[in-house]
Structures are given as structure tokens and as C-alpha cells.
Design an enzyme around this catalytic site. Structure first.
Site, PDB file in Angstrom:
ATOM      1  CB  SER A  80      -0.842   0.002   1.270  1.00 41.57           C
ATOM      2  OG  SER A  80      -1.451   1.261   1.469  1.00 41.57           O
TER       3      SER A  80
ATOM      4  CE1 TYR B  43      -4.170  -2.211   5.233  1.00 41.98           C
ATOM      5  CE2 TYR B  43      -3.084  -0.168   4.611  1.00 41.98           C
ATOM      6  CZ  TYR B  43      -3.747  -1.319   4.260  1.00 41.98           C
ATOM      7  OH  TYR B  43      -3.975  -1.594   2.931  1.00 41.98           O
TER       8      TYR B  43
END
Ligand SMILES: NC(=O)c1ccc[n+]([C@@H]2O[C@H](COP(=O)([O-])OP(=O)(O)OC[C@H]3O[C@@H](n4cnc5c(N)ncnc54)[C@H](OP(=O)(O)O)[C@@H]3O)[C@@H](O)[C@H]2O)c1
Ligand SMILES: *[C@@H]1O[C@H](CO)[C@@H](O)[C@H](O)[C@H]1NC(C)=O
Length: 364
Positions: A216, A229
Site C-alpha cells: 500500500s 496497518y
């Protein structure tokens, strides 16, 4: 973030930055080059040529990524994807199948009759093999290896690609997030990627194939409230970098995909999931954290998270095309950044400028 409008201060900053850049390029560059030419004992006339050369290098740098680099034939090539129940994984399974790959689509909810796996199975194609896969389970990953071996036309030729796509998301400031939530997210995003990759590498090496890992943009820059995350995705980046270096000698190519904000396209974060998480975060926080941070601050954080649900790119094709390139280009890149301009600029500023300056620009 779509519809990003800079504040007055932000606008002034942009103007200042462009002025600085103009001065730097217009005055600084020739001055610097003249100085360098003097140092090297070169004639001053070489400076304009150097400027043109630098400019050419820059233009090439911008243009080259778009040049065709040749593709490998996809017929007879098998690719395994994890997390095909929804989102990128589901769309990718269909896309790779449509362009001729044979797909092994791992679904978390196949045994429970999930919608995604049911729809993929209903295609009734012998190039679409749907199977049960929970990436946190050693047993299910071992079964997946057996399933793939059994269904490869020639196991000696190996498996062409693995796409580690399965992932979960979440939010919560560090003082609110429990240690368990760090562990749960890393279990899927990070250890799931490591577990699946290690299990399939012998087959991938035989094919001199590809490993594609979904990280990401938050695997390369931090934002507040996303530490669980970020940690899991920074880990995926580190793992992929080591793997890429170790795999050169085997002819296996490793790519990392760093998507920007596609929340609206995939549903990785729904309002419902955010509300459930918010309740849990507040309840589990210690009294002193609840008091010091206050409900107002907490609510603002939750509202900000919810605003992401409808923002970002609604079309996944940037991501699908990049994964396809990583699997089928003769010369795939190590990193792909499918994202909107705002996040691309922010990622580059956050990862290249000194941390203090980058934080001052984006984090208040
Ligand atoms: N959407 C974005 O903006 C964005 C941005 C950057 C990176 N990514 C990454 O892209 C990947 C795909 O996410 P997405 O956006 O397409 O979200 P998504 O729609 O939620 O897809 C992720 C899939 O993985 C599944 N999954 C969860 N835990 C699993 C497990 N233990 N084993 C196997 N599968 C599991 C999920 O199933 P359930 O739905 O049942 O949990 C879901 O079907 C993720 O790695 C994500 O971090 C997404
Ligand atoms: C996936 O496996 C883990 C551990 O093996 C388990 O705790 C979890 O409930 C499983 N998820 C699903 C949806 O079956």
C-alpha cells in the site's frame, strides 16, 4: 483523496514551493553546473549542453515507464491469487482469466458458500479454479499447495505467479489500539504473505515466475491513526525487497503494488466496519486515555475515517493493469504506484524530504 482543497496556508505554500523550484532550476542549476565545470576544468560552453542532457534524462525518466517493454505469452500460465472473495482479488481473478491466464482463486469464504467464490465458480471455466484459503492457517495453505500441484498440467514446469492480495484494514490511534489488533492485522497482511510465499516458492522457482505482493502507499509512508496497518504493510515491503534480492539467481521476479486510496472501489473499509471498530477502540481504551484524548477528538478521528469510505478512485483498473504488468511484462518493475496525483505527490514528499519538513507540510 478526491476533492482535496488546500487551505489558504496550503495554497501559499504551493506558490512558494513553485517559486523556489523555478529559482532553483533557473539560477541554481546553471550556477551549480558552471561551478562543477570549473572544478573539472571543462569549458563553460559545456554547461548548456549539460543542462540539455539533464533535461533529456528527466524527460526519459518520465516517458520510459509508459514505453512498451514486451510481454510474455500468457497461455498455459497459472497464477494463484489470495483473497478473491471481494475487491481487487475478485476483480483480478476475472481479469486475468479474461486475458488468458489459468487462475487459482483462493477464497476465505468458499467453504461457507461466500458470494465471491460462488460467482467465480459459476463461470464454469476449466481455467478458473476456486479453492478454500485462509492465509492465516498453516493447514489450509498446505492443502492449497496440494490442490495447485494436482491441477497443474505439468507440476514440473511449476506455477507462474502468486499474488498475495488477501488483506484486512483498520484504524485507531496507538494509545487506543490493543496489542491484539496489531497482531491480528499482521497475521493476515504480513505473516499471511510470508506463509503463502514460502509455501509456493518451490513451484514458482521451477517456472522462473513472479511474486506480486499487495502492499500500500501506507507501506512507505505513515499517517496518524493507522499504525497497525502501516506496520503490516511496511513489513510486506521489507519482505518483498529481501525476496527480490534473493530471487535474482533463480530468475524469479518480485513486484510490490502500492495502491493509493481505492476504498470506494473495494469496500475494504465500510462505514459499518468502522463503527464496530470505533466502539471496540473506545471501550478498550484505558480511563486515562479516554480522559486525556476526550470523546470529541475520538469522534473527529472516526468521522475522518468515514470520509475515506466514499473518497478515492472508484475504478480499479489502474491496480489491475499494474498487477497484469507485473505478471506479464518481460521487464516488470520492482514497485508500482497506482494512485491519484494527490497521494503520489504526498508519498514522494513523505519518503524523500527530511521527516520534520514532510510532517510540517501534511501533519499538524
Ligand atoms: N482498497 C484500497 O484502497 C487499498 C489500498 C492499498 C492497498 N490495498 C490492499 O489491497 C488488498 C486487497 O484489498 P481490497 O481493497 O480489495 O479489500 P477487500 O475487498 O476487503 O479484499 C480483501 C479480501 O481478503 C480477504 N481476507 C481477509 N482475511 C483473509 C484471510 N485470513 N485469508 C484469506 N483472505 C482473507 C477478505 O475477506 P473478508 O472480506 O471476508 O474479510 C477480502 O475478500 C489488501 O491487501 C489491501 O491491504 C487496498
Ligand atoms: C482463519 O484462520 C484463523 C486461524 O487459523 C481463525 O482464527 C479464523 O477464524 C479463520 N477465519 C475464517 C473466516 O475462517
Amino acid at each position: 483523496m478526491a476533492g482535496w482543497t488546500p487551505s489558504l496556508g496550503g495554497k501559499a505554500l504551493l506558490v512558494l514551493l513553485s517559486l523556489l523550484l523555478t529559482l532553483l532550476l533557473g539560477v541554481g542549476l546553471p550556477e551549480g553546473l558552471t561551478w562543477l565545470a570549473g572544478l573539472l576544468g571543462l569549458a563553460e560552453t559545456s554547461v548548456p549542453r549539460a543542462v540539455v542532457l539533464l533535461y533529456l534524462a528527466w524527460v526519459l525518466g518520465v516517458a520510459v515507464p509508459a514505453l512498451p517493454r514486451g510481454t510474455v505469452p500468457v497461455e498455459g500460465k497459472h497464477v494463484l491469487i489470495t483473497g478473491c472473495d471481494t475487491g481487487f482479488g475478485f476483480a483480478l481473478a476475472k481479469h486475468l482469466h479474461a486475458i488468458g491466464f489459468t487462475v487459482f482463486a483462493g477464497c476465505l469464504l468458499k467453504d461457507k458458500g461466500g458470494d465471491g467464490s460462488t460467482e467465480l465458480q459459476s463461470m464454469q471455466s476449466d481455467r478458473m479454479n476456486v479453492f478454500q484459503l485462509n492465509v492465516t492457517s498453516d493447514e489450509e495453505v498446505a492443502q492449497a499447495v496440494e490442490f495447485v500441484k494436482k491441477n497443474l498440467q505439468d507440476p514440473q514446469r511449476g506455477l507462474w505467479g502468486v499474488v498475495n492480495n488477501a488483506g484486512v484494514s483498520g484504524f485507531g490511534d496507538i494509545e487506543f489500539a490493543s496489542l491484539d489488533s496489531y497482531k491480528e492485522m499482521a497475521d493476515v497482511n504480513l505473516w499471511g504473505t510470508v506463509r503463502v510465499t514460502k509455501a509456493f516458492l518451490p513451484l514458482i522457482r521451477r517456472a522462473k515466475g513472479r511474486v506480486v505482493n499487495m502492499a500500500s502507499m501506507l507501506g512507505r509512508m505513515a499517517v496518524p491513526s493507522r499504525s497497525c496497518y502501516c506496520i503490516s504493510k511496511y513489513g510486506v515491503e521489507a519482505f518483498s525487497d529481501c525476496l527480490r534480492q534473493e530471487m535474482y539467481r533463480w530468475g524469479v521476479k518480485v513486484a510490490v503494488i502500492e495502491p493509493g486510496n481505492f476504498v470506494a472501489a473495494t469496500g475494504i473499509l465500510t462505514r459499518e466496519r468502522i463503527e464496530i471498530q470505533a466502539d471496540k477502540l473506545w471501550k478498550e481504551a484505558s480511563e486515562i486515555v479516554q480522559e486525556d484524548y476526550g470523546k470529541d477528538y475520538f469522534t473527529r478521528r472516526v468521522i475522518l475515517m468515514k470520509s475515506f469510505v466514499n473518497s478515492g478512485l472508484k475504478d480499479m483498473s489502474l491496480v489491475l493493469n499494474d498487477i497484469t504488468d507485473a505478471l506479464s511484462s518481460k521487464f516488470p518493475y520492482a514497485r508500482y504506484n497506482p494512485t491519484e496525483t494527490y497521494w503520489w505527490v504526498r508519498l514522494n514528499i513523505m519518503s524523500h524530504l527530511p521527516a520534520g519538513i514532510a510532517d510540517w507540510i501534511y501533519i499538524h
